[in-house]
Design a protein around this motif. Structure first.
Motif, PDB file in Angstrom:
ATOM      1  N   ARG A 147      62.983  42.835  38.920  1.00  0.00           N
ATOM      2  CA  ARG A 147      63.267  41.871  40.224  1.00  0.00           C
ATOM      3  C   ARG A 147      62.007  41.606  40.641  1.00  0.00           C
ATOM      4  NH1 ARG A 147      67.667  45.801  43.106  1.00  0.00           N
ATOM      5  NH2 ARG A 147      69.284  45.392  41.836  1.00  0.00           N
ATOM      6  N   VAL A 148      61.098  42.407  40.744  1.00  0.00           N
ATOM      7  CA  VAL A 148      59.704  42.167  41.119  1.00  0.00           C
ATOM      8  C   VAL A 148      59.052  41.166  40.702  1.00  0.00           C
ATOM      9  CG1 VAL A 148      57.292  42.910  42.298  1.00  0.00           C
ATOM     10  CG2 VAL A 148      59.647  44.220  42.702  1.00  0.00           C
ATOM     11  N   LEU A 149      58.822  41.233  39.327  1.00  0.00           N
ATOM     12  CA  LEU A 149      58.224  40.469  38.483  1.00  0.00           C
ATOM     13  C   LEU A 149      58.957  38.878  38.506  1.00  0.00           C
ATOM     14  CD1 LEU A 149      56.916  42.715  35.613  1.00  0.00           C
ATOM     15  CD2 LEU A 149      56.035  42.024  37.899  1.00  0.00           C
ATOM     16  N   GLY A 150      60.341  39.068  38.519  1.00  0.00           N
ATOM     17  CA  GLY A 150      61.004  37.977  38.698  1.00  0.00           C
ATOM     18  C   GLY A 150      60.777  37.120  39.946  1.00  0.00           C
ATOM     19  N   LEU A 151      60.444  37.750  41.018  1.00  0.00           N
ATOM     20  CA  LEU A 151      59.999  37.331  42.355  1.00  0.00           C
ATOM     21  C   LEU A 151      58.709  36.547  41.996  1.00  0.00           C
ATOM     22  CD1 LEU A 151      60.751  36.880  45.260  1.00  0.00           C
ATOM     23  CD2 LEU A 151      59.139  39.202  45.308  1.00  0.00           C
ATOM     24  N   LEU A 152      57.716  37.027  41.295  1.00  0.00           N
ATOM     25  CA  LEU A 152      56.544  36.375  41.132  1.00  0.00           C
ATOM     26  C   LEU A 152      56.636  35.045  40.267  1.00  0.00           C
ATOM     27  CD1 LEU A 152      53.409  36.251  40.860  1.00  0.00           C
ATOM     28  CD2 LEU A 152      53.634  37.842  39.258  1.00  0.00           C
ATOM     29  N   ARG A 153      57.637  35.108  39.179  1.00  0.00           N
ATOM     30  CA  ARG A 153      57.895  34.007  38.158  1.00  0.00           C
ATOM     31  C   ARG A 153      58.519  32.907  38.838  1.00  0.00           C
ATOM     32  NH1 ARG A 153      54.275  34.367  34.372  1.00  0.00           N
ATOM     33  NH2 ARG A 153      54.288  36.164  33.054  1.00  0.00           N
ATOM     34  N   ASP A 154      59.926  33.455  39.389  1.00  0.00           N
ATOM     35  CA  ASP A 154      60.765  32.367  39.711  1.00  0.00           C
ATOM     36  C   ASP A 154      60.800  31.978  41.387  1.00  0.00           C
ATOM     37  OD1 ASP A 154      62.033  32.829  37.347  1.00  0.00           O
ATOM     38  OD2 ASP A 154      63.145  34.462  38.171  1.00  0.00           O
ATOM     39  N   HIS A 155      60.376  32.865  42.090  1.00  0.00           N
ATOM     40  CA  HIS A 155      60.205  32.217  43.514  1.00  0.00           C
ATOM     41  C   HIS A 155      58.814  31.523  43.830  1.00  0.00           C
ATOM     42  CE1 HIS A 155      61.019  32.355  47.867  1.00  0.00           C
ATOM     43  NE2 HIS A 155      59.760  33.222  47.986  1.00  0.00           N
ATOM     44  N   LEU A 156      57.786  32.430  43.295  1.00  0.00           N
ATOM     45  CA  LEU A 156      56.259  31.672  43.315  1.00  0.00           C
ATOM     46  C   LEU A 156      56.020  30.847  42.314  1.00  0.00           C
ATOM     47  CD1 LEU A 156      56.455  34.273  45.416  1.00  0.00           C
ATOM     48  CD2 LEU A 156      53.937  34.662  44.843  1.00  0.00           C
ATOM     49  N   GLY A 157      56.723  30.755  41.257  1.00  0.00           N
ATOM     50  CA  GLY A 157      56.448  29.738  40.247  1.00  0.00           C
ATOM     51  C   GLY A 157      55.215  30.298  39.299  1.00  0.00           C
ATOM     52  N   PHE A 158      54.882  31.516  39.272  1.00  0.00           N
ATOM     53  CA  PHE A 158      53.803  31.646  38.278  1.00  0.00           C
ATOM     54  C   PHE A 158      54.005  31.658  36.960  1.00  0.00           C
ATOM     55  CE2 PHE A 158      50.957  35.223  36.555  1.00  0.00           C
ATOM     56  CZ  PHE A 158      49.882  34.548  36.523  1.00  0.00           C
ATOM     57  N   THR A 159      53.328  30.968  36.060  1.00  0.00           N
ATOM     58  CA  THR A 159      53.428  30.960  34.641  1.00  0.00           C
ATOM     59  C   THR A 159      52.301  31.457  33.819  1.00  0.00           C
ATOM     60  OG1 THR A 159      52.221  28.562  34.849  1.00  0.00           O
ATOM     61  CG2 THR A 159      54.799  28.682  35.000  1.00  0.00           C
ATOM     62  N   GLY A 160      51.180  32.027  34.553  1.00  0.00           N
ATOM     63  CA  GLY A 160      50.214  32.646  33.834  1.00  0.00           C
ATOM     64  C   GLY A 160      50.534  34.247  33.349  1.00  0.00           C
ATOM     65  N   VAL A 161      49.496  35.018  33.283  1.00  0.00           N
ATOM     66  CA  VAL A 161      49.459  36.215  32.509  1.00  0.00           C
ATOM     67  C   VAL A 161      49.961  37.385  33.745  1.00  0.00           C
ATOM     68  CG1 VAL A 161      48.092  37.925  31.417  1.00  0.00           C
ATOM     69  CG2 VAL A 161      48.167  35.436  30.556  1.00  0.00           C
ATOM     70  N   ILE A 162      50.749  38.179  33.417  1.00  0.00           N
ATOM     71  CA  ILE A 162      50.840  39.265  34.316  1.00  0.00           C
ATOM     72  C   ILE A 162      50.159  40.610  33.836  1.00  0.00           C
ATOM     73  CG2 ILE A 162      52.789  40.845  35.435  1.00  0.00           C
ATOM     74  CD1 ILE A 162      54.611  38.479  35.677  1.00  0.00           C
ATOM     75  N   VAL A 163      49.467  41.004  34.530  1.00  0.00           N
ATOM     76  CA  VAL A 163      48.570  42.292  34.034  1.00  0.00           C
ATOM     77  C   VAL A 163      49.082  43.449  34.756  1.00  0.00           C
ATOM     78  CG1 VAL A 163      46.177  43.094  33.983  1.00  0.00           C
ATOM     79  CG2 VAL A 163      46.599  40.775  33.924  1.00  0.00           C
ATOM     80  N   SER A 164      49.131  44.570  34.045  1.00  0.00           N
ATOM     81  CA  SER A 164      49.583  45.764  34.858  1.00  0.00           C
ATOM     82  C   SER A 164      48.338  46.584  35.508  1.00  0.00           C
ATOM     83  CB  SER A 164      50.242  46.797  33.868  1.00  0.00           C
ATOM     84  OG  SER A 164      49.064  47.797  33.087  1.00  0.00           O
ATOM     85  N   GLU A 165      48.603  47.219  36.420  1.00  0.00           N
ATOM     86  CA  GLU A 165      47.665  48.303  36.953  1.00  0.00           C
ATOM     87  C   GLU A 165      46.914  49.159  35.781  1.00  0.00           C
ATOM     88  OE1 GLU A 165      45.216  49.577  38.696  1.00  0.00           O
ATOM     89  OE2 GLU A 165      46.094  49.372  40.707  1.00  0.00           O
ATOM     90  N   ASN A 166      46.050  49.808  36.147  1.00  0.00           N
ATOM     91  CA  ASN A 166      45.780  50.755  34.980  1.00  0.00           C
ATOM     92  C   ASN A 166      46.571  51.908  34.696  1.00  0.00           C
ATOM     93  OD1 ASN A 166      44.317  52.653  33.578  1.00  0.00           O
ATOM     94  ND2 ASN A 166      42.141  52.584  34.640  1.00  0.00           N
ATOM     95  N   LEU A 167      47.323  51.968  33.856  1.00  0.00           N
ATOM     96  CA  LEU A 167      48.455  52.823  33.376  1.00  0.00           C
ATOM     97  C   LEU A 167      47.835  54.135  33.091  1.00  0.00           C
ATOM     98  CD1 LEU A 167      50.918  50.920  31.288  1.00  0.00           C
ATOM     99  CD2 LEU A 167      50.707  51.137  33.676  1.00  0.00           C
ATOM    100  N   SER A 168      46.496  54.000  32.808  1.00  0.00           N
ATOM    101  CA  SER A 168      45.968  55.505  32.504  1.00  0.00           C
ATOM    102  C   SER A 168      45.781  56.410  33.423  1.00  0.00           C
ATOM    103  CB  SER A 168      44.531  55.413  31.766  1.00  0.00           C
ATOM    104  OG  SER A 168      44.574  54.645  30.356  1.00  0.00           O
ATOM    105  N   ILE A 169      45.772  55.973  34.970  1.00  0.00           N
ATOM    106  CA  ILE A 169      45.781  56.680  35.983  1.00  0.00           C
ATOM    107  C   ILE A 169      46.980  57.710  36.117  1.00  0.00           C
ATOM    108  CG2 ILE A 169      45.691  56.655  38.504  1.00  0.00           C
ATOM    109  CD1 ILE A 169      44.375  53.930  38.234  1.00  0.00           C
ATOM    110  N   PRO A 170      46.845  59.082  36.149  1.00  0.00           N
ATOM    111  CA  PRO A 170      48.055  59.861  35.880  1.00  0.00           C
ATOM    112  C   PRO A 170      49.175  59.508  37.020  1.00  0.00           C
ATOM    113  CG  PRO A 170      46.253  61.241  35.763  1.00  0.00           C
ATOM    114  CD  PRO A 170      45.650  59.948  35.949  1.00  0.00           C
ATOM    115  N   ALA A 171      48.506  59.286  38.346  1.00  0.00           N
ATOM    116  CA  ALA A 171      49.532  58.895  39.259  1.00  0.00           C
ATOM    117  C   ALA A 171      50.554  57.627  39.018  1.00  0.00           C
ATOM    118  CB  ALA A 171      48.971  58.591  40.643  1.00  0.00           C
ATOM    119  N   VAL A 172      49.871  56.588  38.225  1.00  0.00           N
ATOM    120  CA  VAL A 172      50.645  55.443  37.791  1.00  0.00           C
ATOM    121  C   VAL A 172      51.730  55.846  36.702  1.00  0.00           C
ATOM    122  CG1 VAL A 172      50.305  53.047  36.829  1.00  0.00           C
ATOM    123  CG2 VAL A 172      48.739  54.147  38.431  1.00  0.00           C
TER     124      VAL A 172
END
Length: 521
Positions: A239-264
Motif C-alpha cells: 500500500r505504501v509503496l503503491g502510494l509512491l508509484r501510483d499517487h506520486l508517479g515515481f518510476t525510479g528505484v525504490i531502496v530499502s532502509e538498512n535491513l541489517s539494523i536489528p530494529a529494522v
C-alpha cells in the motif's frame, strides 16, 4: 533517468545478485578481500575506512574497480552534510546541515549544496548519494531526524529538497529521497526501535512529491509503520509503496532502509525474511549495509556480513521457487537497477574531475551557506561581544546517543576560531569559576540538557553567557543564557560563522530555526 524494459530475461541468480547491496564484487582488492573470498565465499562489496584513509585512496580504489565490473560502477554513500557524512576525513570540506539550509530559506543555496557535494563525490569516484532527507522536522526533535531535515513547513521543505535533487543530479550523481513516507510523526529512533505512528503529519508527502517532480533517481522506503496507511512497516507495505508509484508517479528505484539494523529486521523475524517481504512489496534494492563504511570492522565482522548477504540472496531465490515472490517482480527490480547503473555509473573509460578543485568549491559553498544560516534566537541586542572583555569558553561533551552520526568526531573548530581572534580561557564543565568578569561561551554539539545546566551555573554567578548549539537547537531549550545561537553544524564553516557573528565581523542575519513550536524559555 532512462526507461527500463517491461520484462527482462537474464538469469534469476544474476538479477538477485544485482538487487542486494552491498554486492559481492571487491571494490578494493587487498589481502583481506582475498581472504574473505577464501573463507566466506565472496568479497565484501564495500570499502572500509580503516584501510581507505583519504579521498585520493578512495579514488584510486574505485578506479581499479571500474576496470573489472561487468557493468558501470555505482557505489552508494551517505554524504548529507551536517551530521551524517561517510567521507569525514579531516581534509574533506563539509557542508552545514539541512536545517541550516532551511534556516537560510534559500532554495538556490540548497541547489548549490547538492551541486558541490556532487562535485566532491564524483571526484572521488562515487555517483550515488543516499540524500536528501525529505522528512519534516518536529519540536522537540526526533534523534533520527533533527538537523538532517530542512524544517517543519512542508512547502519550504519541498522547495529545498527539489532544489537539492537538481543540484546533485545536475552534477551526475544519483539522489535518494528518504525516508518515505516521512519520519515526521515518529517518536522513536528507527536505528534502535521499530517506530509506529498513527498518521502522517500534514503535508508529509509534499517533499517527496517535489523530489519526484524534480526527477529524483531513487527513493528510500522507511522502516516505520504508519497505521493510517498500513499495519506493516513502509518498506514492506504494498500500500505504501503503491502510494509512491501510483499517487506520486515515481518510476525510479525504490531502496530499502538498512535491513541489517536489528530494529529494522526483527519485526519480520530476521534479516532474510525482511528482505523477502521488502522485495515482494515492491522494493528494488535491498540495502544490507553501507557500501562506504563509517567505522572499523574486523575480519570476523566483515566475514559475517558476507555470509549474511549469501543467506539473503538464497532466501530470495527460494522465495521465487516457493511462489512467495514472482520472478517478474525480481526481473522488474533488476531492470530498474541496471538502468540506474547505466544512467549514473562510471564506465572503465570515465574521466573524474579534480578532487582539489571540487573540494575548494565545496569549502566556498559551505562558508556562504553558513554565513546566511547561523541563527540568533535570543539576545541579538547583546551582540557583538565587548572587545575589551575576556572570553571564557566551556565545551560540554557530546552525549553520543545518535547512531548515524559522523559529526560527533568533528574537531573543536569553535574554540580554534575564537582563539585566532581573541585571548580565550578554556574551561571544563563544572570547573571553578575564575575571578573577575568576562563573557562565557558555553557550547556543544549533542549535549541534551547538560549545556543549559552549565549555562545556568554561570548565569547564577552573575556572568554574561552565550550558549551555542552546534547540533540540534533543542539543546538551547530552557537555557537562561543572555544570547542563544543555533549553528546547526559543528563543521568549520559553521563555527567560523558563529565566531564572526559574536565578535562583530558581521551583523546577525535574519535566519531563524525553521521548526514550528520552538521555545527557548
Amino acid at each position: 533517468m532512462p526507461g527500463y524494459p517491461a520484462r527482462a530475461t537474464p538469469d534469476l541468480k544474476a538479477c538477485i545478485d544485482l538487487i542486494v547491496r552491498p554486492g559481492r564484487h571487491s571494490l578494493a582488492y587487498d589481502i583481506t578481500e582475498a581472504r574473505l573470498e577464501r573463507v566466506a565465499g565472496a568479497a565484501s562489496g564495500r570499502l572500509c575506512k580503516d584501510t581507505i584513509t583519504s579521498p585520493d585512496a578512495l579514488r584510486q580504489a574505485l578506479r581499479g574497480a571500474q576496470q573489472s565490473l561487468p557493468y558501470p560502477l555505482l557505489v552508494s554513500v551517505n554524504q548529507e552534510g551536517g551530521r551524517l557524512n561517510a567521507l569525514d576525513w579531516p581534509q574533506v570540506a563539509q557542508l552545514p546541515a539541512n536545517l541550516a539550509l532551511g534556516a537560510g530559506r534559500d532554495p538556490e543555496a540548497a541547489e548549490l549544496a547538492g551541486s558541490v557535494i556532487a562535485g566532491q563525490l564524483r571526484a572521488a569516484g562515487l555517483t550515488w548519494n543516499l540524500a536528501p532527507v525529505c522528512d519534516l522536522a518536529t519540536w522537540p526533535s526526533v534523534s533520527a531526524v533533527g538537523t538532517r531535515s530542512y524544517g517543519s513547513d512542508p512547502e519550504a521543505v519541498a522547495a529545498m529538497a527539489a532544489a537539492y535533487v537538481r543540484g546533485l543530479q545536475g552534477g551526475k550523481v544519483a539522489a535518494t529521497a528518504k525516508h518515505f513516507p516521512g519520519l515526521g510523526g515518529i517518536t522513536a529512533d528507527p536505528h534502535h526501535d521499530a517506530p509506529v505512528t498513527e498518521r502522517l503529519p500534514h503535508g508529509a508527502l509534499l517533499p517527496f512529491r517535489a523530489a519526484v517532480k524534480a526527477g529524483v533517481a531513487c527513493v528510500m522506503a522507511g522502516s516505520h509503520t504508519v497505521r493510517a496507511l498500513d499495519d506493516r512497516p513502509a518498506l514492506a507495505s504494498p500500500r505504501v509503496l503503491g502510494l509512491l508509484r501510483d499517487h506520486l508517479g515515481f518510476t525510479g528505484v525504490i531502496v530499502s532502509e538498512n535491513l541489517s539494523i536489528p530494529a529494522v529486521h526483527q519485526p519480520f523475524g530476521g534479516l532474510s525474511e525482511a528482505a523477502v517481504a521488502a522485495v515482494a512489496a515492491g522494493v528494488d534494492i535491498v540495502m544490507l549495509d553501507s557500501e562506504i563504511s563509517r567505522g572499523h570492522q574486523d575480519f570476523a565482522q566483515r566475514a559475517a556480513g558476507v555470509r549474511r548477504r549469501a543467506l539473503v540472496t538464497r532466501a530470495l531465490l527460494n522465495a521465487v521457487r516457493e511462489h512467495r515472490v514472482s520472478q517478474d517482480r525480481i526481473e522488474e527490480a533488476a531492470a530498474r537497477v541496471r538502468a540506474l547503473h547505466h544512467a549514473y555509473g562510471l564506465g572503465a573509460d570515465a574521466v573524474l574531475p579534480s578532487w582539489e578543485e571540487a573540494n575548494v568549491a565545496a569549502e566556498h559553498a559551505a562558508r556562504r551557506i553558513a554565513g546566511r544560516s547561523v541563527a540568533v534566537v535570543h539576545g541579538r541586542h547583546d551582540l557583538p561581544l565587548s572587545p575589551t572583555e575576556p572570553v571564557l569558553a566551556v565545551r560540554v561533551p557530546n552525549t553520543g546517543e545518535r547512531r548515524a552520526d559522523s559529526a560527533r568526531h568533528a574537531p573543536d573548530h569553535l574554540l580554534g576560531s575564537l582563539t585566532r581572534h581573541r585571548p580565550v580561557t578554556s574551561l571544563s564543565p563544572g570547573a571553578a569559576m575564575p575571578p573577575g568578569t568576562g563573557t562565557v561561551v558555553v557550547y556543544g554539539y549533542d549535549t541534551g540538557s547538560a549545556a543549559a545546566a552549565e549555562t545556568a551555573r554561570w548565569v547564577d554567578a552573575g556572568r554574561v553567557v552565550v550558549q551555542v548549539a552546534l547540533g540540534d537547537p533543542d539543546d538551547l531549550a530552557g537555557s537562561p543564557a543572555d544570547v542563544l545561537v543555533a549553528a546547526f553544524s559543528p563543521h568549520r564553516s559553521s563555527a567560523e560563522s558563529v565566531v564572526d557573528l559574536l565578535l562583530g565581523g558581521r551583523a546577525p542575519c535574519p535566519a531563524d530555526v525553521p521548526v514550528g513550536g520552538t521555545t527557548w524559555r
